[in-house]
Write a protein that holds these residues in place. Structure first.
Motif, short mmCIF file in Angstrom:
data_model
loop_
_atom_site.label_atom_id
_atom_site.label_comp_id
_atom_site.label_asym_id
_atom_site.label_seq_id
_atom_site.Cartn_x
_atom_site.Cartn_y
_atom_site.Cartn_z
N LEU A 119 -8.35 15.34 1.51
CA LEU A 119 -9.64 15.58 0.87
C LEU A 119 -9.66 14.81 -0.44
O LEU A 119 -8.79 14.98 -1.29
CB LEU A 119 -9.84 17.07 0.58
N ASP A 120 -10.67 13.95 -0.61
CA ASP A 120 -10.88 13.23 -1.87
C ASP A 120 -12.12 13.83 -2.52
O ASP A 120 -13.25 13.47 -2.19
CB ASP A 120 -11.06 11.74 -1.61
N MET A 121 -11.91 14.76 -3.44
CA MET A 121 -13.03 15.48 -4.06
C MET A 121 -13.58 14.68 -5.23
O MET A 121 -12.82 14.24 -6.10
CB MET A 121 -12.56 16.86 -4.54
N ALA A 122 -14.91 14.53 -5.27
CA ALA A 122 -15.58 13.70 -6.28
C ALA A 122 -15.03 12.28 -6.17
O ALA A 122 -14.49 11.72 -7.12
CB ALA A 122 -15.41 14.28 -7.68
N CYS A 123 -15.21 11.71 -5.01
CA CYS A 123 -14.55 10.46 -4.63
C CYS A 123 -15.12 9.22 -5.29
O CYS A 123 -14.52 8.15 -5.23
CB CYS A 123 -14.62 10.28 -3.12
N GLY A 124 -16.30 9.33 -5.90
CA GLY A 124 -16.93 8.15 -6.47
C GLY A 124 -17.23 7.13 -5.37
O GLY A 124 -17.58 7.48 -4.25
N GLY A 125 -17.04 5.86 -5.69
CA GLY A 125 -17.31 4.80 -4.73
C GLY A 125 -16.14 4.46 -3.83
O GLY A 125 -16.09 3.38 -3.26
N GLY A 126 -15.18 5.39 -3.74
CA GLY A 126 -14.03 5.15 -2.87
C GLY A 126 -12.86 4.49 -3.57
O GLY A 126 -12.04 3.84 -2.92
N THR A 127 -12.76 4.68 -4.87
CA THR A 127 -11.66 4.08 -5.64
C THR A 127 -10.31 4.34 -4.99
O THR A 127 -9.47 3.43 -4.88
CB THR A 127 -11.66 4.62 -7.08
#
Length: 271
Positions: free
Chosen positions: A59-67
């Motif tokens: 899980l990538d929470m608050a992932c932005g633009g996929g950094t």
């Protein structure tokens, strides 16, 4: 700096940064911040600390633009990338299409939402990169810990982080430092979690082709900037920018570090 970078600093920013305003702001700056975040070396450094495994669901929470989601996708089984900015999620999807990545699922959502209703589910590992902005940090950390079976990795600022205290004060805004990594280390300790800590240094180029470009590059720190504040910042830049090798620079370093806090569920951070 978004994955989502810290973006509220003083009471004025806090008053202007309700969920609608923040969503509009990050939708507008999504492409710029995604490109910057991907170019700093931060993603590779985070993954070196994380040591991802091919069998992991993440899980990538608050992932932005996929950094992190984009470079991580080829190293794990699958990723659920969550963000409250629709434009950020579109960028993640665009980057996946360009790269032939098929194991990233995007999901609109916020820290404050009911994660069960969102359908986030349980993953092997949960990560939150530079995005712990919830008013209730303890609740956010509890949510991450609850949905992770194996480990949790978060990152947050050290000291002032990427903020320029002098520039903010030049606009007439009081600099109010957000809790940095020590706050989260202590909070996790109170929760019974002894987090490991590593640091990622990041160099700010602090260099622009023009005064106008320099001003544009600071706007993320000054959400809701009034005309009066903008003129004060312009005056500050006119007074302090110096020409170095054909580019304008501020005469002081703006380098900083990020702290990565991580713990394994087996042993509550002791392994």
């Amino acid at each position: 700096m978004k994955d989502n970078p810290p973006c509220t600093i003083d009471e004025r920013n806090e008053a202007k940064s309700d969920s609608v305003d923040k969503q509009k702001f990050w939708n507008g700056r999504a492409q710029e911040f995604s490109e910057h975040a991907a170019s700093t070396g931060y993603p590779a450094a985070f993954l070196r600390i994380m040591k991802p495994r091919k069998s992991w669901t993440v899980l990538d929470m608050a992932c932005g633009g996929g950094t992190l989601a984009i470079p991580l996708a080829r190293k794990v089984k699958s990723i659920t990338a969550v963000d409250f900015s629709g434009r950020m999620l579109e960028i993640v999807e665009e980057r996946c299409r360009r790269g032939g990545i098929v194991n990233v699922k995007t999901l609109p959502g916020r820290w404050e939402d009911d994660w069960d209703r969102l359908g986030i589910g349980v993953h092997d590992v949960a990560i939150a990169s530079r995005s712990l902005l919830s008013e209730d940090a303890g609740e956010s950390l509890t949510k991450l810990d609850r949905v992770a079976k194996k480990a949790v990795y978060i990152s947050t600022q050290v000291g002032d982080g990427p903020f320029d205290r002098k520039l903010l004060e030049s606009a007439g805004r009081e600099f109010r430092l957000r809790p940095d990594y020590i706050f989260y280390v202590n909070l996790l300790y109170e929760m019974g979690i002894r987090a490991n800590v590593s640091f990622i240094p990041e160099s700010n180029p602090n260099s622009w082709e023009s005064h106008e470009e320099a001003l544009k590059d600071q706007r993320w720190m000054l959400q809701g900037m009034t005309e009066e504040e903008e003129e004060k910042v312009r005056e500050y830049l006119r007074k302090h920018l110096v020409m170095v090798k054909g580019r304008w620079q501020l005469p002081y370093s703006r380098n900083y570090s990020w702290a990565v806090l991580y713990w394994k569920k087996n042993g509550r951070g002791r392994g």
